[in-house]
Design an enzyme around this catalytic site. Structure first.
Site, PDB file in Angstrom:
ATOM      1  N   CYS A  56       0.834  -1.201   0.000  1.00  0.00           N
ATOM      2  CA  CYS A  56       0.000   0.000   0.000  1.00  0.00           C
ATOM      3  C   CYS A  56       0.871   1.254   0.000  1.00  0.00           C
ATOM      4  CB  CYS A  56      -0.904   0.018   1.224  1.00  0.00           C
ATOM      5  SG  CYS A  56      -2.123  -1.312   1.264  1.00  0.00           S
ATOM      6  N   GLU A  58       0.675   3.988   1.776  1.00  0.00           N
ATOM      7  CA  GLU A  58       1.018   4.492   3.105  1.00  0.00           C
ATOM      8  C   GLU A  58       2.235   3.765   3.670  1.00  0.00           C
ATOM      9  OE1 GLU A  58      -1.900   3.575   1.808  1.00  0.00           O
ATOM     10  OE2 GLU A  58      -3.552   4.145   3.134  1.00  0.00           O
TER      11      GLU A  58
END
Length: 135
Positions: A56, A58
């Site tokens: 991901c 993040e």
């Protein structure tokens, strides 16, 4: 955080989104993590045919900061869909809690965003105290 700081962080997340590798979901996401010393580290989602092997945006952004020796953050901006706010998945919420990222800015644009605190993102998070002194 000042409005100008948020806009700058969101711009970095939107730029990172352009580099996402999302051939399976067709859902590019970009993130930009702001460190306590003012540096910005970016990341984008990188998918894999074996879904659990993907990364991901993040975690990619925070991981880049950690690789540079930085583990303290002021905020992270996340930009995925331009029509809805993209919030971190559960795995990313726990990951951000580990590093005690206090603010998560979920943006559709530089002017259109919501801000979530660490507690709002993951109430009563597990852990997040690694390397921190306890009172």
């Amino acid at each position: 955080m000042r409005t100008e700081e948020i806009a700058r962080l969101v711009r970095h997340a939107m730029d990172a989104r352009l580099h996402a590798y999302a051939p399976y979901s067709h859902f590019p996401v970009g993130a930009a993590a702001l460190t306590l010393d003012g540096r910005i580290f970016t990341g984008c989602n990188v998918e894999n045919a074996s879904y659990p092997a993907g990364l991901c945006a993040e975690r990619n952004a925070v991981g880049s900061a950690v690789a540079a020796g930085v583990t303290e953050f002021r905020a992270i901006a996340v930009c995925g869909s331009l029509s809805e706010y993209t919030t971190p998945c559960g795995l990313c919420r726990q990951f951000l809690a580990e590093f005690r990222v206090p603010l998560v800015i979920c943006a559709r644009s530089e002017e259109d965003y919501i801000i979530m605190t660490e507690e709002e993102l993951l109430p009563r998070a597990f852990g997040g105290d690694a390397g921190k002194e306890k009172a």
